[in-house]
Design a protein around this motif. Sequence first.
Motif, PDB file in Angstrom:
ATOM      1  N   GLY A 160     -13.990  32.952  14.606  1.00  0.00           N
ATOM      2  CA  GLY A 160     -15.331  32.435  14.864  1.00  0.00           C
ATOM      3  C   GLY A 160     -16.161  33.426  15.655  1.00  0.00           C
ATOM      4  O   GLY A 160     -17.355  33.615  15.388  1.00  0.00           O
ATOM      5  N   ILE A 161     -15.525  34.079  16.638  1.00  0.00           N
ATOM      6  CA  ILE A 161     -16.227  35.100  17.417  1.00  0.00           C
ATOM      7  C   ILE A 161     -16.622  36.258  16.527  1.00  0.00           C
ATOM      8  O   ILE A 161     -17.736  36.795  16.623  1.00  0.00           O
ATOM      9  N   ALA A 162     -15.715  36.666  15.640  1.00  0.00           N
ATOM     10  CA  ALA A 162     -15.993  37.786  14.728  1.00  0.00           C
ATOM     11  C   ALA A 162     -17.187  37.471  13.832  1.00  0.00           C
ATOM     12  O   ALA A 162     -18.058  38.325  13.614  1.00  0.00           O
ATOM     13  N   ALA A 163     -17.240  36.243  13.309  1.00  0.00           N
ATOM     14  CA  ALA A 163     -18.362  35.853  12.452  1.00  0.00           C
ATOM     15  C   ALA A 163     -19.663  35.821  13.244  1.00  0.00           C
ATOM     16  O   ALA A 163     -20.701  36.329  12.789  1.00  0.00           O
ATOM     17  N   ALA A 164     -19.632  35.230  14.441  1.00  0.00           N
ATOM     18  CA  ALA A 164     -20.829  35.158  15.273  1.00  0.00           C
ATOM     19  C   ALA A 164     -21.279  36.550  15.698  1.00  0.00           C
ATOM     20  O   ALA A 164     -22.482  36.845  15.714  1.00  0.00           O
ATOM     21  N   PHE A 165     -20.328  37.402  16.053  1.00  0.00           N
ATOM     22  CA  PHE A 165     -20.661  38.763  16.466  1.00  0.00           C
ATOM     23  C   PHE A 165     -21.304  39.530  15.307  1.00  0.00           C
ATOM     24  O   PHE A 165     -22.313  40.237  15.496  1.00  0.00           O
ATOM     25  N   SER A 166     -20.742  39.399  14.123  1.00  0.00           N
ATOM     26  CA  SER A 166     -21.265  40.115  12.957  1.00  0.00           C
ATOM     27  C   SER A 166     -22.662  39.638  12.588  1.00  0.00           C
ATOM     28  O   SER A 166     -23.483  40.427  12.101  1.00  0.00           O
ATOM     29  N   ALA A 167     -22.930  38.356  12.828  1.00  0.00           N
ATOM     30  CA  ALA A 167     -24.262  37.822  12.553  1.00  0.00           C
ATOM     31  C   ALA A 167     -25.260  38.233  13.623  1.00  0.00           C
ATOM     32  O   ALA A 167     -26.427  38.527  13.333  1.00  0.00           O
ATOM     33  N   SER A 258     -19.441  24.398  14.343  1.00  0.00           N
ATOM     34  CA  SER A 258     -20.899  24.541  14.202  1.00  0.00           C
ATOM     35  C   SER A 258     -21.377  25.969  13.987  1.00  0.00           C
ATOM     36  O   SER A 258     -22.510  26.316  14.335  1.00  0.00           O
ATOM     37  N   LEU A 259     -20.536  26.827  13.408  1.00  0.00           N
ATOM     38  CA  LEU A 259     -20.944  28.211  13.172  1.00  0.00           C
ATOM     39  C   LEU A 259     -21.269  28.487  11.703  1.00  0.00           C
ATOM     40  O   LEU A 259     -21.299  29.651  11.284  1.00  0.00           O
ATOM     41  N   ALA A 260     -21.549  27.448  10.937  1.00  0.00           N
ATOM     42  CA  ALA A 260     -21.880  27.648   9.523  1.00  0.00           C
ATOM     43  C   ALA A 260     -23.053  28.622   9.326  1.00  0.00           C
ATOM     44  O   ALA A 260     -22.992  29.497   8.456  1.00  0.00           O
ATOM     45  N   PRO A 261     -24.126  28.536  10.135  1.00  0.00           N
ATOM     46  CA  PRO A 261     -25.223  29.502   9.962  1.00  0.00           C
ATOM     47  C   PRO A 261     -24.773  30.949  10.184  1.00  0.00           C
ATOM     48  O   PRO A 261     -25.235  31.860   9.482  1.00  0.00           O
ATOM     49  N   GLN A 262     -23.863  31.154  11.137  1.00  0.00           N
ATOM     50  CA  GLN A 262     -23.385  32.516  11.406  1.00  0.00           C
ATOM     51  C   GLN A 262     -22.499  33.027  10.268  1.00  0.00           C
ATOM     52  O   GLN A 262     -22.577  34.196   9.898  1.00  0.00           O
ATOM     53  N   PHE A 263     -21.652  32.154   9.716  1.00  0.00           N
ATOM     54  CA  PHE A 263     -20.832  32.557   8.574  1.00  0.00           C
ATOM     55  C   PHE A 263     -21.722  32.901   7.384  1.00  0.00           C
ATOM     56  O   PHE A 263     -21.479  33.884   6.679  1.00  0.00           O
TER      57      PHE A 263
END
Length: 333
Positions: A160-167, A258-263
Motif C-alpha cells: 500500500g505504501i509503494a502504491a501511494a508513494f508511486s502515485a 481506501s487507496l483505490a485512487p492511488q492504485f
Amino acid sequence: MPPSSAFQWFLLVCPAVVILSYFFTVFPHTPESLYIHPSLATLPKTSQSRVIYPDNYYDGGAYVKLPYGTVRYWLIGPEHGKRVVLIHGLSVPAIIWKDVAPKLASKGFRVLLYDLYGRGYSDAPQTTYDANLYTTQLALLLQYVRWSKADIVGVSMGGGIAAAFSAQFPHLVTDKVALIASAGLMESSDMSRTTKFLSSPLMQLVSSSYPFRLYLQYLADQKSSGSPISELVRLQSAYLPGYNPAIASSIREGPLRSLAPQFAALGRHSRKTNGSVLLIWGTADQVVPYRYAARVKTLIPHAELVTIEGGPHDITISHADEVANALIDFLQR
C-alpha cells in the motif's frame, strides 16, 4: 442599580471579556513539540530482540535523523547496481526480507532496506500513521542517500505504501513497482473483531498504561513462541512504548484501506510511461486474501500476476525463493 441597567452593563462587558479571554488563552499559540518514542536501539544489546534482529543484521547499515525521528536503513549489493527499495509491512521490520534481499544483491541489484517509523530500529513519533507519513519518510530517505529514483517493492502494508508513494512521487520511481500480498484495498470485514478491538483508542489507552506494559513484558519474558519473527513482534509490543500505538494507528488511519485512487493513479502513470507492475500473491493468504489480486488488476489492468499456490501472507519467509526469482526476473527486464 435597576435590573435593566445591570443587564445593559452585562451586555456591554461580556463580549469584551470573552474576546480578551480568547486572546489570552489561544493567541499566540505555541505549537506542541513532537513526542518521539524510542526504538530497539535503546534496548540493551543483550536483549532478546537485538539477538534476533541486531542493527547490523544487513551490511551497510546507518541511521539518519529525519523530521519525524531517526530512521535505520541498510544499503546492500554493488554500489552501481540497479536501485531497488524494499518496504516491509505492518508489524515485522526489515528482517522480513532476510531471504529475499541477499538474493537480489547477489544478482547485482543495489538494495535499500529500512525500518518504517514505529518498528525495529526507527523511532516511533506520536502522530497519525497514515499514508502521507510513510511516503514522506521514504521520499526523505531517498533524498538523503542521494537516489534520484528507484524501483519500488512492497509487501503487505508495504505494498500500500509503494502504491501511494508511486502515485504521490512518480518522479522518484524508475519504471517498475512490485506489490507482494499487498494491502491498501482491504475491507473492514476482512479484519477480525479482535484486531478492531485492540486497535481502538480505548484499548490503546489501556495498553499504554504502566501496569499493562509490565504485564506485556512479563508475558514476553516467558517461553519463546518458537518463531523468531513472531518472537520479535512480541518483544516490540512489550518493550517499545510506541510500537502498539503505531500499529493501531496504521490499522485505523494507515495504508491498509481506501487507496483505490492511488492504485488507479499508479496504473495510469505506469501505462503512460511504459512502466511495469508486478503482483505476487499466495492462494492461502488469510490476511489479505488472494481475491484482492483481482481487485488490484481492475485498477491496474496491465499488471502481471504471479500466483504462488499454497502461499500464506508471510510469503517472503515461507516462499522466499519463488518470490526472489519472480522479482529478479521482473526487475532485470
